[in-house]
Motif scaffolding. Structure first.
Motif, PDB file in Angstrom:
ATOM      1  N   SER B  26      49.506 -57.096  38.973  1.00  0.00           N
ATOM      2  CA  SER B  26      48.959 -58.289  39.600  1.00  0.00           C
ATOM      3  C   SER B  26      49.595 -59.492  38.923  1.00  0.00           C
ATOM      4  O   SER B  26      49.991 -59.436  37.774  1.00  0.00           O
ATOM      5  N   ARG B 178      42.762 -61.683  32.062  1.00  0.00           N
ATOM      6  CA  ARG B 178      43.754 -60.615  31.976  1.00  0.00           C
ATOM      7  C   ARG B 178      43.475 -59.634  33.104  1.00  0.00           C
ATOM      8  O   ARG B 178      42.385 -59.625  33.698  1.00  0.00           O
ATOM      9  N   ASN B 179      44.445 -58.804  33.371  1.00  0.00           N
ATOM     10  CA  ASN B 179      44.257 -57.792  34.403  1.00  0.00           C
ATOM     11  C   ASN B 179      43.083 -56.901  34.018  1.00  0.00           C
ATOM     12  O   ASN B 179      43.011 -56.392  32.902  1.00  0.00           O
ATOM     13  N   ALA B 180      42.135 -56.715  34.947  1.00  0.00           N
ATOM     14  CA  ALA B 180      40.939 -55.933  34.645  1.00  0.00           C
ATOM     15  C   ALA B 180      41.238 -54.432  34.572  1.00  0.00           C
ATOM     16  O   ALA B 180      40.442 -53.662  34.069  1.00  0.00           O
ATOM     17  N   GLY B 181      42.373 -54.027  35.115  1.00  0.00           N
ATOM     18  CA  GLY B 181      42.772 -52.618  34.987  1.00  0.00           C
ATOM     19  C   GLY B 181      42.113 -51.682  35.977  1.00  0.00           C
ATOM     20  O   GLY B 181      42.218 -50.457  35.838  1.00  0.00           O
ATOM     21  N   PHE B 182      41.440 -52.230  37.002  1.00  0.00           N
ATOM     22  CA  PHE B 182      40.809 -51.335  37.970  1.00  0.00           C
ATOM     23  C   PHE B 182      41.855 -50.736  38.897  1.00  0.00           C
ATOM     24  O   PHE B 182      42.843 -51.358  39.227  1.00  0.00           O
ATOM     25  N   GLY B 183      41.580 -49.518  39.320  1.00  0.00           N
ATOM     26  CA  GLY B 183      42.480 -48.852  40.253  1.00  0.00           C
ATOM     27  C   GLY B 183      43.337 -47.786  39.616  1.00  0.00           C
ATOM     28  O   GLY B 183      43.977 -47.002  40.311  1.00  0.00           O
ATOM     29  N   ALA B 184      43.323 -47.739  38.256  1.00  0.00           N
ATOM     30  CA  ALA B 184      44.197 -46.783  37.563  1.00  0.00           C
ATOM     31  C   ALA B 184      43.834 -45.339  37.901  1.00  0.00           C
ATOM     32  O   ALA B 184      44.701 -44.507  38.150  1.00  0.00           O
ATOM     33  N   THR B 185      42.539 -45.046  37.928  1.00  0.00           N
ATOM     34  CA  THR B 185      42.111 -43.670  38.167  1.00  0.00           C
ATOM     35  C   THR B 185      42.471 -43.229  39.581  1.00  0.00           C
ATOM     36  O   THR B 185      42.954 -42.122  39.799  1.00  0.00           O
TER      37      THR B 185
END
Lengths: 402, 194
Positions: B26, B178-185
């Motif tokens: 993002s 900062r990038n929340a990091g959702f979507g990795a899984t």
């Protein structure tokens, strides 16, 4: 109930494309939307399904309350550190952290006893658009005089209206509802666009974005959208139990607990979405006619019984197997059916096998949709296998004239 | 009875699935356009004009409002404020607001989402009451530091002004957070549905 074979509309693919559903055919060329047949129910049968869904949903709510009051998170595969957010949202379940929707899967052949709830997809239920729109259009074209168990769309619009009433900031358009899903993912993007359309009709300001574009501001504790503005209401087409284990999962729980972000579905839906909830349901309501014997321990079943094993946090029919067990709970022979997949590390739930409606070698599962606690629609999924998965076909239904 | 009656209304418009490019990373930065012209160098002019109009409207509705120019400048920087009348096209006094210095265009699944931008004394890009990002260099507080009392000469004190040398050019700001990091899984699983 019966399965009626019919000729598909000659231009059905084009018609589905036109109403925004290009996902009618799987990659291997087999139809996902299948109008070569439909299921025909009597009104009494529909009302039986409706009553069963209303009843089991009430039991599910009681079971969530049981988990929350006693802190039984481990039994449903949820980490303790998620508890504060779950408890805060549960306390506001009737006011500001209300449920939007859910979908039951019922097994019922109309003959051997009442409908039995197999599971409740309480968080990210699939086949929304197929149920609410595509099969309704089919009905208009093919059986315009007939009825269908399908008030899903207006029921969901009403849920959004209720949310606007609960939050003055939404009603005044000071706040927006953000809609997020994983991208690229055409099906989820279409579903989130549909949900967004319903929220717009409910009078809300909305914005859709990729879930990967969400940002977190450590200084304020707010999650931000891709314009850097705080996200106050987030409808996510993405499971809680994944989010809480991702980079800012703990921060999300804290923000939800403290009301900086309102999640749809709310955190308490994590408990309701756990397959382990059905073991607790059986423990709390043993012998209930709409439930099946379900346990986290497979030795709890009588020897020779046929049992379905599902991952506690599984989805889309992944990692499911059906086998006959001996007294110690071990499979006697090869499983009758099984599927592969990535789940299982969080534990398993075991459920007594029950026959599905079957016709012409097709097994059907009846998906009853809930808006809040109210049943409001039916979507039928069929498979040649006993396990309904993401390749199962969606088949329309109608209510026969009494 | 059971039948849905409202669905027909939806079908008039249809729901078209929207395909977007993948966004694994993002954006860490966003572009602030000080004018429609600067925007039109990169995008369609009519989109820029519409984005500017939307951003101005949002600014007038959401920007913090001060009773006096002094109060506004204390917060936003010298000469960084305008009478709300100027921005509201109204004869009634509505106090003072930070001058709109540009607009930012956020992109999402459903199109473009313009946001008004102004800068505060510290050089933070702001929109409404929200801090949305940080400009790449610290604010030029030099003259104020030299004069000691904040009696800055014209053209200084506010971080971003029309008469600075970068006027008219698009400016890159670092996005807040900062990038929340959702979507990795989800990227590694069979499906998020059930």
């Amino acid at each position: 109930m019966d399965r009626v074979q019919t000729s598909p509309r000659p231009d059905w693919q084009a018609q589905l494309d036109e109403i925004g559903f290009p996902f009618h055919t799987d990659a291997d060329g087999t139809p996902y939307w299948d109008e070569r047949a439909h299921w025909r129910f009597s009104l009494a049968e529909i009302e039986t399904l409706e009553a069963a869904a209303e009843e089991v949903y009430r039991l599910c709510e009681e079971a969530v309350g049981h988990v929350v009051e006693r802190g039984l998170y481990e039994a449903v595969g949820i980490p303790d550190w998620a508890a504060p957010a779950i408890e805060a949202s549960w306390a506001e379940r009737d006011t500001r952290d209300m449920a939007l929707y859910a979908r039951f899967d019922f097994a019922w052949n109309g003959k051997d006893g009442p409908p039995r709830a197999l599971e409740l997809n309480a968080e990210t239920p699939t086949a929304l658009y197929e149920t609410a729109v595509v099969q309704w259009c089919w009905l208009q074209d093919v059986h315009p005089e007939a009825d269908q168990f399908n008030s899903l769309e207006e029921a969901l619009v009403e849920r959004w209206r209720a949310r606007a009433r609960a939050f003055p900031g939404l009603a005044s358009h000071e706040e927006a509802v953000h809609f997020a899903c994983l991208t690229p993912h055409p099906e989820d993007e279409a579903t989130i666009a549909y949900l967004q359309t319903l929220a717009l009709r409910g009078g809300m300001t909305t914005k859709a974005m990729p879930i990967q574009a969400i940002r977190y501001d450590d200084a304020s504790g707010y999650f931000l959208d891709d314009s850097g503005l705080p996200i106050r209401h987030l409808m996510k087409l993405y499971p809680w139990d994944w989010m809480i284990r991702e980079a800012t999962g703990r921060e999300l729980l804290a923000a939800a607990e403290q009301g900086r972000i309102r999640m749809i579905e709310p955190a308490w839906k994590m408990v309701m979405a756990s397959k382990g909830l059905f073991a607790l349901l059986w423990e709390l309501n043993p012998g209930h006619p709409n439930l099946l014997p379900t346990a986290l321990d497979r030795a709890r079943f009588p020897a020779g019984g046929t049992v379905v094993a599902k991952p506690l946090l599984g989805r889309e029919g992944c990692n499911v197997s059906i086998a006959t067990l001996d007294a110690a709970g071990f499979p006697v022979e090869q499983p009758i059916a099984q599927t592969g997949g990535p789940y299982g590390e969080d534990g398993w739930v075991y459920q007594a096998f029950t026959p599905l409606a079957e016709a012409d070698g097709n097994y059907a599962v009846f998906g009853v949709w809930m808006a809040g606690g109210t049943p409001c629609g039916l979507g039928v999924r069929e498979d040649h296998s006993l396990i309904t998965g993401d390749m199962s076909r969606f088949v329309p239904h109608r209510i026969a004239r009494g | 009875m059971k039948r849905s009656r409202a669905v027909a209304a939806l079908l008039l418009g249809g729901v078209s699935p929207i395909m977007v490019a993948c966004c694994d990373d993002s954006p860490e930065t966003a572009t602030v356009y000080p004018s429609v012209e600067a925007c039109a160098a990169e995008m369609a002019a009519k989109d820029c004009a519409a984005a500017f109009a939307t951003a101005s409207k949002k600014h007038n509705a959401k920007a913090p409002r001060f009773a006096s120019q002094e109060a506004c400048e204390a917060e936003m920087g010298d000469l960084a404020c305008v009478s709300a009348n100027e921005s509201r096209e109204s004869s009634v006094s509505h106090g003072f607001v930070p001058a709109l210095v540009g607009f930012m265009i956020g992109r999402s699944l459903t199109g473009i989402h313009p946001q008004p931008v102004y800068f505060d004394r510290q050089g933070y890009a702001r929109s409404g009451n929200a801090q949305i990002g940080r400009a790449p260099v610290p604010p030029p507080r030099q003259d104020e530091a030299e004069s000691g009392l904040g009696q800055a000469s014209s053209g200084s004190g506010s971080y971003y002004q029309r008469d600075q040398s970068n006027a008219g050019k698009a400016l890159t700001v670092t996005m807040a957070g900062r990038n929340a990091g959702f979507g990795a899984t989800g990227s590694s699983r069979c499906s998020s549905g059930g």
